[in-house]
Design a protein around this motif. Structure first.
Motif, PDB file in Angstrom:
ATOM      1  N   PRO A 336      30.881  27.702 -44.567  1.00 46.02           N
ATOM      2  CA  PRO A 336      30.868  29.133 -44.206  1.00 46.02           C
ATOM      3  C   PRO A 336      29.645  29.469 -43.360  1.00 46.02           C
ATOM      4  O   PRO A 336      28.567  28.883 -43.520  1.00 46.02           O
ATOM      5  CB  PRO A 336      30.822  29.829 -45.566  1.00 46.02           C
ATOM      6  CG  PRO A 336      31.499  28.874 -46.483  1.00 46.02           C
ATOM      7  CD  PRO A 336      31.090  27.504 -46.008  1.00 46.02           C
ATOM      8  N   LEU A 337      29.842  30.428 -42.453  1.00 46.09           N
ATOM      9  CA  LEU A 337      28.776  30.791 -41.523  1.00 46.09           C
ATOM     10  C   LEU A 337      28.346  32.233 -41.793  1.00 46.09           C
ATOM     11  O   LEU A 337      29.180  33.113 -42.007  1.00 46.09           O
ATOM     12  CB  LEU A 337      29.295  30.669 -40.085  1.00 46.09           C
ATOM     13  CG  LEU A 337      28.247  30.787 -38.972  1.00 46.09           C
ATOM     14  CD1 LEU A 337      27.333  29.570 -38.991  1.00 46.09           C
ATOM     15  CD2 LEU A 337      28.937  30.896 -37.614  1.00 46.09           C
ATOM     16  N   PHE A 338      27.038  32.463 -41.784  1.00 46.52           N
ATOM     17  CA  PHE A 338      26.490  33.791 -42.034  1.00 46.52           C
ATOM     18  C   PHE A 338      25.911  34.339 -40.731  1.00 46.52           C
ATOM     19  O   PHE A 338      25.021  33.739 -40.132  1.00 46.52           O
ATOM     20  CB  PHE A 338      25.409  33.725 -43.110  1.00 46.52           C
ATOM     21  CG  PHE A 338      25.898  33.092 -44.389  1.00 46.52           C
ATOM     22  CD1 PHE A 338      26.646  33.828 -45.299  1.00 46.52           C
ATOM     23  CD2 PHE A 338      25.631  31.755 -44.665  1.00 46.52           C
ATOM     24  CE1 PHE A 338      27.114  33.250 -46.472  1.00 46.52           C
ATOM     25  CE2 PHE A 338      26.098  31.166 -45.832  1.00 46.52           C
ATOM     26  CZ  PHE A 338      26.839  31.916 -46.744  1.00 46.52           C
ATOM     27  N   ILE A 339      26.425  35.496 -40.311  1.00 45.86           N
ATOM     28  CA  ILE A 339      25.989  36.112 -39.064  1.00 45.86           C
ATOM     29  C   ILE A 339      25.153  37.346 -39.384  1.00 45.86           C
ATOM     30  O   ILE A 339      25.659  38.345 -39.900  1.00 45.86           O
ATOM     31  CB  ILE A 339      27.196  36.491 -38.183  1.00 45.86           C
ATOM     32  CG1 ILE A 339      27.982  35.229 -37.817  1.00 45.86           C
ATOM     33  CG2 ILE A 339      26.729  37.217 -36.926  1.00 45.86           C
ATOM     34  CD1 ILE A 339      29.189  35.499 -36.963  1.00 45.86           C
ATOM     35  N   ARG A 352      33.479  41.448 -46.073  1.00 43.75           N
ATOM     36  CA  ARG A 352      32.552  40.340 -46.339  1.00 43.75           C
ATOM     37  C   ARG A 352      31.187  40.585 -45.688  1.00 43.75           C
ATOM     38  O   ARG A 352      30.553  39.675 -45.151  1.00 43.75           O
ATOM     39  CB  ARG A 352      33.148  39.011 -45.847  1.00 43.75           C
ATOM     40  CG  ARG A 352      34.368  38.561 -46.633  1.00 43.75           C
ATOM     41  CD  ARG A 352      34.994  37.323 -46.010  1.00 43.75           C
ATOM     42  NE  ARG A 352      35.717  37.648 -44.783  1.00 43.75           N
ATOM     43  CZ  ARG A 352      36.220  36.741 -43.963  1.00 43.75           C
ATOM     44  NH1 ARG A 352      36.060  35.455 -44.216  1.00 43.75           N
ATOM     45  NH2 ARG A 352      36.872  37.112 -42.876  1.00 43.75           N
ATOM     46  N   ILE A 353      30.767  41.827 -45.698  1.00 45.12           N
ATOM     47  CA  ILE A 353      29.460  42.195 -45.148  1.00 45.12           C
ATOM     48  C   ILE A 353      28.552  42.627 -46.285  1.00 45.12           C
ATOM     49  O   ILE A 353      28.872  43.560 -47.039  1.00 45.12           O
ATOM     50  CB  ILE A 353      29.588  43.334 -44.115  1.00 45.12           C
ATOM     51  CG1 ILE A 353      30.364  42.847 -42.890  1.00 45.12           C
ATOM     52  CG2 ILE A 353      28.213  43.835 -43.695  1.00 45.12           C
ATOM     53  CD1 ILE A 353      30.641  43.924 -41.863  1.00 45.12           C
ATOM     54  N   ARG A 354      27.433  41.943 -46.455  1.00 51.52           N
ATOM     55  CA  ARG A 354      26.445  42.280 -47.474  1.00 51.52           C
ATOM     56  C   ARG A 354      25.054  42.098 -46.902  1.00 51.52           C
ATOM     57  O   ARG A 354      24.767  41.061 -46.275  1.00 51.52           O
ATOM     58  CB  ARG A 354      26.608  41.379 -48.709  1.00 51.52           C
ATOM     59  CG  ARG A 354      27.892  41.623 -49.496  1.00 51.52           C
ATOM     60  CD  ARG A 354      27.983  40.705 -50.718  1.00 51.52           C
ATOM     61  NE  ARG A 354      29.138  41.009 -51.544  1.00 51.52           N
ATOM     62  CZ  ARG A 354      30.356  40.537 -51.328  1.00 51.52           C
ATOM     63  NH1 ARG A 354      30.582  39.738 -50.295  1.00 51.52           N
ATOM     64  NH2 ARG A 354      31.360  40.851 -52.138  1.00 51.52           N
ATOM     65  N   GLY A 355      24.210  43.100 -47.092  1.00 52.50           N
ATOM     66  CA  GLY A 355      22.824  43.000 -46.656  1.00 52.50           C
ATOM     67  C   GLY A 355      22.675  42.737 -45.157  1.00 52.50           C
ATOM     68  O   GLY A 355      21.797  41.980 -44.751  1.00 52.50           O
ATOM     69  N   GLY A 356      23.523  43.379 -44.365  1.00 51.88           N
ATOM     70  CA  GLY A 356      23.427  43.204 -42.917  1.00 51.88           C
ATOM     71  C   GLY A 356      23.850  41.828 -42.453  1.00 51.88           C
ATOM     72  O   GLY A 356      23.381  41.360 -41.398  1.00 51.88           O
ATOM     73  N   LEU A 358      27.347  39.195 -42.074  1.00 50.50           N
ATOM     74  CA  LEU A 358      28.785  38.958 -42.143  1.00 50.50           C
ATOM     75  C   LEU A 358      29.028  37.491 -42.463  1.00 50.50           C
ATOM     76  O   LEU A 358      28.453  36.602 -41.838  1.00 50.50           O
ATOM     77  CB  LEU A 358      29.445  39.307 -40.805  1.00 50.50           C
ATOM     78  CG  LEU A 358      30.910  38.875 -40.611  1.00 50.50           C
ATOM     79  CD1 LEU A 358      31.831  39.624 -41.574  1.00 50.50           C
ATOM     80  CD2 LEU A 358      31.344  39.096 -39.163  1.00 50.50           C
ATOM     81  N   THR A 359      29.907  37.250 -43.440  1.00 50.94           N
ATOM     82  CA  THR A 359      30.245  35.882 -43.818  1.00 50.94           C
ATOM     83  C   THR A 359      31.607  35.511 -43.238  1.00 50.94           C
ATOM     84  O   THR A 359      32.593  36.225 -43.438  1.00 50.94           O
ATOM     85  CB  THR A 359      30.289  35.722 -45.349  1.00 50.94           C
ATOM     86  OG1 THR A 359      29.031  36.097 -45.900  1.00 50.94           O
ATOM     87  CG2 THR A 359      30.600  34.279 -45.721  1.00 50.94           C
ATOM     88  N   LEU A 360      31.653  34.422 -42.514  1.00 47.99           N
ATOM     89  CA  LEU A 360      32.915  33.902 -41.979  1.00 47.99           C
ATOM     90  C   LEU A 360      33.188  32.543 -42.599  1.00 47.99           C
ATOM     91  O   LEU A 360      32.268  31.751 -42.835  1.00 47.99           O
ATOM     92  CB  LEU A 360      32.837  33.751 -40.451  1.00 47.99           C
ATOM     93  CG  LEU A 360      32.628  35.032 -39.636  1.00 47.99           C
ATOM     94  CD1 LEU A 360      32.551  34.694 -38.152  1.00 47.99           C
ATOM     95  CD2 LEU A 360      33.751  36.025 -39.886  1.00 47.99           C
ATOM     96  N   SER A 361      34.456  32.275 -42.871  1.00 49.68           N
ATOM     97  CA  SER A 361      34.809  30.984 -43.467  1.00 49.68           C
ATOM     98  C   SER A 361      34.693  29.879 -42.428  1.00 49.68           C
ATOM     99  O   SER A 361      34.742  30.123 -41.214  1.00 49.68           O
ATOM    100  CB  SER A 361      36.245  31.027 -44.003  1.00 49.68           C
ATOM    101  OG  SER A 361      37.173  31.069 -42.917  1.00 49.68           O
ATOM    102  N   GLY A 362      34.553  28.660 -42.921  1.00 49.21           N
ATOM    103  CA  GLY A 362      34.480  27.526 -42.013  1.00 49.21           C
ATOM    104  C   GLY A 362      35.732  27.383 -41.169  1.00 49.21           C
ATOM    105  O   GLY A 362      35.666  27.001 -39.994  1.00 49.21           O
ATOM    106  N   THR A 363      36.876  27.724 -41.747  1.00 52.85           N
ATOM    107  CA  THR A 363      38.143  27.630 -41.014  1.00 52.85           C
ATOM    108  C   THR A 363      38.177  28.625 -39.863  1.00 52.85           C
ATOM    109  O   THR A 363      38.644  28.305 -38.757  1.00 52.85           O
ATOM    110  CB  THR A 363      39.331  27.890 -41.958  1.00 52.85           C
ATOM    111  OG1 THR A 363      39.286  26.946 -43.033  1.00 52.85           O
ATOM    112  CG2 THR A 363      40.653  27.753 -41.216  1.00 52.85           C
TER     113      THR A 363
END
Length: 615
Positions: A336-339, A352-356, A358-363
């Protein structure tokens, strides 16, 4: 150039970093011979990339062995100790004046000025120069438009003018008696400009025009000769050679493949040992694909725009895209990637946004890479199949090659094919600039492979015994001398996938007829590239398989003045001129001449090559 040979190194060794093999080798001791020129000379190589650009150079002193150095300090750079590259970015004000370039254009202190004064940002402009033949059919191909009133030549000119000023500043500040050194060489500097494998003569013509516009050289024959071109693939080969990376790879008698994965293009080149010791030859036609790292960023931006379209965070897409491009893209490894884009109050669990963040799945992120990765793998397999020798090693260079995901996928997918996939462990993004200087000094590629079939349209005498002539009977016409002819025959000058040496010439004999000598004072021939499936097309049909490469124009007045009149069967006077078009494809730039016999002795004259830059 100057009879200098390339350097080779002792055995390279493979180390592991994060579980991924890197090829690591100390810089080999140089085997170059001392420079034999009579006076000091400076060679500057400019690698204008889609996203980042670099400069390398060499100072040639008589009796001294030349060394390749890089410009590692640029104005407004944030990194302590500098960097080998700067962003390929220009800001123009509303009047079209250059206001900021490179790292200076990205300074935080300029943000308010840019917004208040309405400056226009120009980036990725290199891709506007691409030939139509390799234009991406990808719907994600959203290249930023050029600033109003500016051509791609204008932007190239402005940017290389800036690179030139950076080189001057660095050399005068970094060398002893730098100011005196610069003044002693500045009027005779030789420039090497790099370009993707798929760029052709039209793009070289535009780049030369930009260099003249930038004031690098005068618009004269002598000035033009001070600019040389080399493909990014061939420059990268020279970098690998001088770094000692090819020595072991070629011991088995196989070939090496260079995959230059850059911001805009993916360039593939394959080489084997050449006809003489210390030389190399292309063993497959080079490839160029528009699937570099900027296309990964474009797909990421499109995903974010769609994903956040109905939310308040859609206004943060620009910041998210910038973070992905600058910080997350190259480190992504299937997890997973955190932007990061905002502060602690920016929160929406449904998105899926927390603390500024965004979390994206690896897929999801892998989908941004997939078209580029698939394109590269497919192209490598095609290159391996086309190569005249088995590929034993593959070297991945260029800024995009730093991507952990790309490299791991290549290792995984190409393992069954056998070649060792590796990349230099440092300076991935300076391979082209350094290699361009090595191309000038060492010049080790002795043979290149023709990428297309080249030929010209001509008329032929009608032959009623040939079925293809009979089918075209409606087009028969009488030539000046009364002989029935057919127009539109296609005469092949150079077939596709042929190895061509630098000294090899391709010539064809032509006849031109006219009722007076004035009509024969100039010869013009349109050279075409054929990209179709036929091995040897016999007729030009106007389809998209044929694209105009250039027009060869020659002054034939010397020939026409010596022509003797001839008579048709009905007593009409006419003149007949015999000449050859002589083309050299083995260099990195096409050259042309015309040749004719005068009192039994062959005479030659340079021919001007005019390119259709829209081809």
């Amino acid at each position: 150039m100057h009879g200098l040979l390339s350097a080779y190194s002792p055995l390279s060794k493979v180390i592991r970093k994060k579980g991924i093999p890197y090829l690591c080798s100390p810089m080999p001791p140089s085997t170059r011979t001392p420079y034999t020129g009579s006076s000091r000379k400076l060679v500057l190589a400019f690698d204008v990339g889609t996203t980042y650009s670099g400069i390398s150079y060499s100072i040639l002193d008589p009796g001294q062995v030349p060394e390749i150095k890089g410009v590692t300090r640029f104005p407004a750079q944030e990194k302590v100790g500098g960097s080998s590259k700067i962003p390929t970015v220009i800001y123009y004000d509303k009047a079209g004046k250059v206001r900021a370039v490179g790292a200076e254009a990205l300074r935080e202190s300029l943000r308010d000025t840019i917004e208040d004064e309405g400056w226009v940002k120009a980036e990725w402009f290199k891709l506007h120069m691409r030939p139509k033949a390799i234009t991406s059919s990808n719907p994600m191909d959203k290249i930023p438009p050029l600033p109003a009133g500016k051509s791609v030549v204008d932007l190239f000119g402005d940017f290389i003018r800036y690179l030139y000023s950076c080189a001057k500043l660095y050399i005068t500040e970094s060398h002893a008696n730098g100011t005196q050194l610069w003044s002693s060489v500045e009027r005779t500097i030789d420039f090497v400009l790099t370009h993707p494998n798929g760029w052709e003569g039209g793009q070289q013509q535009q780049m030369r025009k930009a260099a003249i516009q930038a004031g690098l050289v005068p618009d004269t024959i002598e000035g033009h000769a001070r600019i040389r071109f080399v493909t990014e693939g061939e420059a990268s080969l020279h970098f690998c050679i001088q770094s000692g990376l090819t020595t072991e790879a070629l011991k088995s008698g196989g070939g090496v493949m260079i995959v230059d994965a850059g911001g805009g293009t993916i360039d593939l080149s394959a080489y084997g040992e050449g006809p003489t010791k210390g030389t190399f030859e292309e063993i497959a036609s080079p490839q160029c694909h528009l699937q570099g790292s900027v296309y990964v960023t474009i797909r990421a931006r499109t995903f974010l725009e769609n994903y956040l379209r109905e939310s308040k965070f859609v206004e943060d897409v620009e910041a998210m895209t910038e973070y992905f491009d600058k910080s997350a893209k190259l480190t992504f490894d299937s997890n997973p990637l955190f932007i990061k884009f905002g502060g602690a109050r920016d929160r929406d669990p449904k998105l899926r946004i927390r603390g500024g963040q965004l979390t994206l799945s690896g897929t999801e992120v892998a989908a941004f890479f997939e078209p580029s990765v698939s394109c590269i793998i497919r192209a490598i397999k095609m290159q391996c199949m086309a190569a005249k020798k088995p590929i034993s090693s593959l070297f991945l260079v260029g800024g995009f090659s730093a991507s952990e995901y790309l490299f791991s996928k290549l290792k995984e997918e190409l393992a069954p094919l056998g070649p060792n996939v590796c990349r230099p462990d440092s300076h991935l993004n300076k391979a082209v600039a350094d290699g361009a200087v090595s191309f000038y000094l060492d010049h080790v590629v002795a043979m290149r492979v023709s990428r297309f079939l080249y030929g010209t349209k001509c008329k032929v005498n009608y032959d009623r015994k040939r079925a293809d002539h009979v089918l075209r009977f409606a087009g028969v016409f009488n030539d000046v001398d009364g002989i029935p002819c057919l127009a539109g025959s296609f005469d092949v000058i150079l077939p596709k996938d042929v190895q061509v040496s630098e000294t090899q010439e391709f010539r064809k004999h032509y006849i031109q007829k006219a009722f007076d000598r004035i009509g024969l004072e100039a010869a013009t021939s349109l050279i075409y590239c054929y990209r179709g499936a036929l091995e040897k097309p016999l007729w030009w049909n106007g389809s998209s398989d044929f694209s105009a490469l250039c027009t060869i124009k020659a002054d034939t007045s010397k020939i026409s003045r010596c022509l003797k009149p001839r008579l048709t069967t009905w007593g009409q006077t006419y003149y007949e001129m015999f000449f050859d078009i002589v083309l050299s494809f083995g260099l990195t730039e096409l050259t042309a001449q015309i040749a004719w016999l005068e009192d039994g002795v062959e005479k030659r004259s340079p021919a001007k090559i005019v390119y259709d830059v829209d081809a």
